[in-house]
Design an enzyme around this catalytic site. Structure first.
Site, short mmCIF file in Angstrom:
data_model
loop_
_atom_site.label_atom_id
_atom_site.label_comp_id
_atom_site.label_asym_id
_atom_site.label_seq_id
_atom_site.Cartn_x
_atom_site.Cartn_y
_atom_site.Cartn_z
N LYS A 1 -25.46 -6.56 48.64
CA LYS A 1 -24.21 -7.08 49.20
C LYS A 1 -23.31 -5.90 49.56
O LYS A 1 -23.08 -5.04 48.69
CB LYS A 1 -23.51 -7.98 48.18
CG LYS A 1 -22.19 -8.58 48.68
CD LYS A 1 -21.53 -9.42 47.59
CE LYS A 1 -20.22 -10.02 48.13
NZ LYS A 1 -19.52 -10.82 47.12
N LYS B 1 -24.20 -3.80 44.85
CA LYS B 1 -22.98 -4.33 45.46
C LYS B 1 -22.04 -3.17 45.76
O LYS B 1 -21.57 -2.48 44.85
CB LYS B 1 -22.31 -5.34 44.53
CG LYS B 1 -21.04 -5.96 45.10
CD LYS B 1 -20.46 -6.99 44.14
CE LYS B 1 -19.19 -7.63 44.66
NZ LYS B 1 -18.63 -8.60 43.71
#
Length: 327
Positions: free
Chosen positions: A248, A195
């Protein structure tokens, strides 16, 4: 001028031939729909930066969950907006917290729908960071205790999968340990393994009321310039018994999706994040793009890069498009 004997265009000539030789397929089964559950009654508030996406109270969440299920989308992922926030984000791990109540309501109404819960603190803390603050930064190990308690409370409420998004070191192991110790060894962990500290999250922070009140999240989310670090993060989560790996954001990190797909054999999830969604919506409102085609092309690109599953705010639109189009 003489052409080679082989002509590539022969296999593009008709819709039927194109379908026969297609290499990458996007299916409704690949989609996960994010939802924002808000404390209160009769709330359905559209998020200005995310047209078509709402903060909703539980009765509206349940109604939309039924719609999602009827479209054939197999799963939702839930984010919560509590009544009150505090330094330790206590609503996150309360058995009567907004997500716990929402999970129970969805599973009562649509038991076949897979419910994934986001496990993090930023939506519940008054400072907007993803854990316990010590000396102006998030204390990693103290935060693990709260994340573990949050994941356990979600499992007790009926969540099918828990998805830690905080980027604390060791959180997958802490969650796995507490789930196993309490009889939830069947609950998978979908780790936000990779992320990045991305500007693409801006609209989400409006949706979840989770903008940090000071500083930023760069001390715990990844530097967008780093590629090899993604391998280390994914390998650590694999060692800690994650069941899914996630990248992400997705669109600016397709190379990372491909890297992880080539190196790891766990199911790989791409998060088509809020900023990516909002850019498509803004361009479509200005009539600059063919929205339907751009949605499908974007999601197919993520599948082609290696994603097995895609969390996307376009999920309902994509499901309808996939049901109505064969070319």
């Amino acid at each position: 001028m003489f052409f080679p004997e082989y002509r590539a265009r022969r296999l593009r000539r008709t819709p039927g031939i194109r379908r026969m030789v297609r290499e990458t397929f996007l299916r409704v089964d690949d989609l996960i729909y994010p939802m924002f559950s808000a404390f209160g009654d009769n709330i359905r508030k559209e998020i200005p930066s995310m047209p078509g996406i709402y903060q909703q109270s539980i009765e509206h969440i349940v109604a939309e969950a039924k719609e999602v299920h009827e479209l054939g989308i197999p799963a939702v992922i839930l984010f919560g907006i509590p009544e009150e926030k505090d330094p330790l984000g206590q609503d996150a791990y309360s058995d009567e917290g907004i997500i716990q109540r929402t999970v129970r309501a969805i599973k009562d109404a649509v038991p076949e729908l897979t419910v994934i819960t986001d496990v993090c603190m930023c939506e519940y803390t008054d400072h907007g960071h993803c854990g316990v603050i010590r000396d102006g930064d998030v204390d990693n190990d103290e935060t693990l205790k709260l994340l573990a308690a949050e994941a356990l409370s979600h499992a007790r409420a009926g969540a099918d999968i828990v998805a830690p998004s905080d980027m604390m070191d060791g959180r997958v192991a802490a969650i796995r340990e507490i789930l196993d110790a309490n009889g939830f060894n069947h609950i998978p962990v979908m780790s936000y393994a990779v992320k990045y500290a991305s500007a693409y999250y801006g609209p989400f922070r409006d949706a979840a009321d989770s903008t940090p009140q000071f500083g930023d999240r760069r001390s715990y989310q990844m530097d967008p310039a780093n590629r090899r670090e993604a391998f280390r993060e994914a390998a650590l989560d694999l060692q800690e018994c994650a069941d899914f790996l996630m990248v992400k954001p997705a669109l600016a990190y397709l190379d990372i999706l491909r890297d992880l797909s080539d190196r790891f054999d766990l199911p790989l999830v791409a998060y088509n994040v809020s900023g990516e969604y909002s850019m498509v919506k803004a361009a479509a409102q200005l009539d600059w793009i063919d929205e339907d085609r751009v949605i499908l092309e974007t999601l197919v690109g993520m599948k082609r890069a290696g994603a097995d599953l895609i969390i996307t705010y376009h999920a309902k639109e994509a499901a309808r498009l996939l049901a109505s189009s064969r070319d």
